[in-house]
Design an enzyme around this catalytic site. Structure first.
Site, PDB file in Angstrom:
ATOM      1  N   LYS A 107       0.824  -1.150  -0.307  1.00 18.52           N
ATOM      2  CA  LYS A 107      -0.121  -0.044   0.090  1.00 18.52           C
ATOM      3  C   LYS A 107       0.898   1.391   0.006  1.00 18.52           C
ATOM      4  O   LYS A 107       0.790   2.321  -0.856  1.00 18.52           O
ATOM      5  CB  LYS A 107      -0.815   0.083   1.158  1.00 18.52           C
ATOM      6  CG  LYS A 107      -1.874  -1.209   1.366  1.00 18.52           C
ATOM      7  CD  LYS A 107      -2.780  -0.975   2.614  1.00 18.52           C
ATOM      8  CE  LYS A 107      -2.165  -1.093   3.854  1.00 18.52           C
ATOM      9  NZ  LYS A 107      -1.806  -2.488   4.241  1.00 18.52           N
ATOM     10  N   ARG A 115      -9.606   0.777   8.955  1.00 18.74           N
ATOM     11  CA  ARG A 115      -9.284  -0.653   8.921  1.00 18.74           C
ATOM     12  C   ARG A 115     -10.348  -1.740  10.029  1.00 18.74           C
ATOM     13  O   ARG A 115     -10.144  -2.660  10.208  1.00 18.74           O
ATOM     14  CB  ARG A 115      -7.999  -0.680  10.076  1.00 18.74           C
ATOM     15  CG  ARG A 115      -6.751  -1.003   9.493  1.00 18.74           C
ATOM     16  CD  ARG A 115      -5.540  -0.943  10.355  1.00 18.74           C
ATOM     17  NE  ARG A 115      -4.455  -1.723   9.774  1.00 18.74           N
ATOM     18  CZ  ARG A 115      -3.355  -1.173   9.380  1.00 18.74           C
ATOM     19  NH1 ARG A 115      -3.339   0.083   9.049  1.00 18.74           N
ATOM     20  NH2 ARG A 115      -2.248  -1.755   9.144  1.00 18.74           N
ATOM     21  N   ARG A 130      11.927  -6.340   5.426  1.00 14.15           N
ATOM     22  CA  ARG A 130      11.601  -4.979   5.014  1.00 14.15           C
ATOM     23  C   ARG A 130      12.560  -4.180   5.898  1.00 14.15           C
ATOM     24  O   ARG A 130      12.652  -4.178   7.024  1.00 14.15           O
ATOM     25  CB  ARG A 130      10.291  -4.817   5.327  1.00 14.15           C
ATOM     26  CG  ARG A 130       9.701  -3.435   4.765  1.00 14.15           C
ATOM     27  CD  ARG A 130       8.315  -3.429   4.661  1.00 14.15           C
ATOM     28  NE  ARG A 130       7.698  -3.470   5.949  1.00 14.15           N
ATOM     29  CZ  ARG A 130       6.223  -3.199   5.786  1.00 14.15           C
ATOM     30  NH1 ARG A 130       5.634  -2.979   4.639  1.00 14.15           N
ATOM     31  NH2 ARG A 130       5.434  -2.991   7.021  1.00 14.15           N
ATOM     32  N   ARG A 178      11.200  -1.495  11.198  1.00  9.65           N
ATOM     33  CA  ARG A 178      10.232  -1.308  12.088  1.00  9.65           C
ATOM     34  C   ARG A 178      10.162  -2.199  13.263  1.00  9.65           C
ATOM     35  O   ARG A 178      10.130  -3.399  13.129  1.00  9.65           O
ATOM     36  CB  ARG A 178       8.779  -1.214  11.371  1.00  9.65           C
ATOM     37  CG  ARG A 178       8.368   0.098  10.761  1.00  9.65           C
ATOM     38  CD  ARG A 178       7.212  -0.100   9.593  1.00  9.65           C
ATOM     39  NE  ARG A 178       6.329  -0.942  10.463  1.00  9.65           N
ATOM     40  CZ  ARG A 178       4.850  -0.962   9.722  1.00  9.65           C
ATOM     41  NH1 ARG A 178       4.792  -0.329   8.613  1.00  9.65           N
ATOM     42  NH2 ARG A 178       4.017  -1.613  10.309  1.00  9.65           N
ATOM     43  N   ARG A 203      -0.739  -8.997  13.483  1.00 13.25           N
ATOM     44  CA  ARG A 203      -1.377  -8.078  12.599  1.00 13.25           C
ATOM     45  C   ARG A 203      -2.032  -8.834  11.525  1.00 13.25           C
ATOM     46  O   ARG A 203      -3.263  -8.087  11.002  1.00 13.25           O
ATOM     47  CB  ARG A 203      -0.171  -7.554  11.824  1.00 13.25           C
ATOM     48  CG  ARG A 203       0.681  -6.293  12.854  1.00 13.25           C
ATOM     49  CD  ARG A 203       2.039  -5.873  12.396  1.00 13.25           C
ATOM     50  NE  ARG A 203       2.176  -5.074  11.351  1.00 13.25           N
ATOM     51  CZ  ARG A 203       3.304  -5.339  10.480  1.00 13.25           C
ATOM     52  NH1 ARG A 203       4.401  -5.824  11.102  1.00 13.25           N
ATOM     53  NH2 ARG A 203       3.258  -4.535   9.170  1.00 13.25           N
TER      54      ARG A 203
HETATM   55  P1  ADP Z   1       1.004  -2.430   8.020  1.00 18.13           P
HETATM   56  O1  ADP Z   1      -0.160  -2.218   6.888  1.00 18.13           O
HETATM   57  O2  ADP Z   1       2.217  -2.736   7.437  1.00 18.13           O
HETATM   58  O3  ADP Z   1       0.596  -3.200   9.254  1.00 18.13           O
HETATM   59  P2  ADP Z   1       0.847   0.502   8.852  1.00 18.13           P
HETATM   60  O4  ADP Z   1       2.117   1.495   9.124  1.00 18.13           O
HETATM   61  O5  ADP Z   1      -0.284   0.765   8.195  1.00 18.13           O
HETATM   62  O6  ADP Z   1       1.601  -0.977   8.656  1.00 18.13           O
HETATM   63  O7  ADP Z   1       0.284   0.173  10.666  1.00 18.13           O
HETATM   64  C1  ADP Z   1       1.102  -0.166  11.598  1.00 18.13           C
HETATM   65  C2  ADP Z   1       0.273  -0.316  12.931  1.00 18.13           C
HETATM   66  O8  ADP Z   1      -0.255   1.027  13.007  1.00 18.13           O
HETATM   67  C3  ADP Z   1      -0.698  -1.122  13.071  1.00 18.13           C
HETATM   68  O9  ADP Z   1      -0.053  -2.425  13.248  1.00 18.13           O
HETATM   69  C4  ADP Z   1      -1.601  -0.611  14.028  1.00 18.13           C
HETATM   70  O10 ADP Z   1      -1.462  -0.861  15.409  1.00 18.13           O
HETATM   71  C5  ADP Z   1      -1.519   0.746  13.910  1.00 18.13           C
HETATM   72  N1  ADP Z   1      -2.743   1.394  12.942  1.00 18.13           N
HETATM   73  C6  ADP Z   1      -2.378   2.083  11.738  1.00 18.13           C
HETATM   74  N2  ADP Z   1      -3.588   2.422  11.186  1.00 18.13           N
HETATM   75  C7  ADP Z   1      -4.381   1.798  12.100  1.00 18.13           C
HETATM   76  C8  ADP Z   1      -6.027   2.045  11.910  1.00 18.13           C
HETATM   77  N3  ADP Z   1      -6.629   2.413  10.856  1.00 18.13           N
HETATM   78  N4  ADP Z   1      -6.627   1.900  13.039  1.00 18.13           N
HETATM   79  C9  ADP Z   1      -6.136   0.807  14.227  1.00 18.13           C
HETATM   80  N5  ADP Z   1      -4.677   1.009  14.247  1.00 18.13           N
HETATM   81  C10 ADP Z   1      -3.873   1.400  13.083  1.00 18.13           C
END
Ligand code: ADP
Ligand code: ZN
Length: 220
Positions: free
Chosen positions: A15, A89, A128, A162, A173
């Site tokens: 994404k 999400r 990554r 990360r 996740r």
């Molecule tokens: P990835 O898609 O690789 O898991 P992100 O950077 O989008 O990585 O998200 C990392 C973390 O941030 C998620 O595992 C969650 O803990 C939190 N997070 C991100 N966006 C949301 C969201 N919309 N709602 C709840 N938690 C979120």
């Protein structure tokens, strides 16, 4: 006319990579809740501390927090269009986003679902790392830097991994994704807004499929 799109897909689907291209080529503004939360955790506030703990375990941060972050951006950032990356999400987040956009006379024009096999996700994420300066994404096996420890694009040596890109939190996740986020696929399908692309294809090909969706909705 404004264009607002959502990038949907499991962690590691690509994404962020696709969002970067859309920012560069179409002048859209990327709103990544993951990036906002990573910023919040460095703020030294109580909220930042709670967020860090939840994120590192791989769980979702509360709807209240992420909706608040998105609301603040929508109220303060002026843009021809937004790419929502990692948001919504959950179903309550999707409803909140509809309401926020409706209040601004905007709407979601397309939801691009990047489809990827589970087994590929684990491999992609465990290797990554990114450049802390320019944000370029690398991978130990599939996309190493030309010179070890140095970013190809900007020359920075600030390459980082990360805290949640490890086997344990990745498992959480993925579970969170299937339990709470994947129902959004049915939700947007029913609203006739869903556009699947093949996230297993080469990165350029994924980019072409995303571009075709954008052109189809008039996103030039
Ligand atoms: P990835 O898609 O690789 O898991 P992100 O950077 O989008 O990585 O998200 C990392 C973390 O941030 C998620 O595992 C969650 O803990 C939190 N997070 C991100 N966006 C949301 C969201 N919309 N709602 C709840 N938690 C979120
Ligand atoms: Zn760089």
């Amino acid at each position: 006319m404004t264009i607002n799109i959502i990038l949907l897909g499991p962690p590691g689907a690509g994404k962020g990579t696709q969002a970067r291209t859309l920012v560069e080529e179409r002048g859209l503004v990327q709103l990544s809740t993951g990036d906002m939360l990573r910023e919040a955790r460095t703020s030294g506030t109580e909220m930042g501390r709670v967020v860090a703990e939840v994120m590192d375990k791989g769980q979702l941060v509360t709807d209240e927090i992420v909706i608040g972050l998105i609301r603040e951006k929508l109220e303060t950032v002026d843009a021809p269009g937004f790419i929502f990356d990692g948001f919504p999400r959950t179903l309550p987040q999707a409803d909140a986003l509809n309401d926020l956009l409706a209040g601004m006379g905007r709407q979601i024009d397309a939801v691009i679902e990047i489809q990827v096999d589970d087994t590929a996700l684990v491999d992609r994420i465990s290797g990554r790392f990114t450049c802390g300066n320019c944000g370029e994404v690398y991978h130990d096996q599939t996309k190493p830097t030309a010179k070890p420890g140095v970013c190809d694009l900007c020359g920075s040596t600030d390459l980082k991994r990360r805290a949640d890109d490890n086997a344990d939190s990745l498992k959480t996740r993925l579970l969170e994704y299937y339990k709470k986020t994947s129902p959004l696929i049915g939700y947007y399908y029913a609203k006739k807004q869903l556009h699947p692309v093949d996230g297993m294809a080469e990165m350029d090909e994924v980019g072409r499929q995303v571009a075709a969706v954008m052109d189809g909705i008039g996103g030039r």
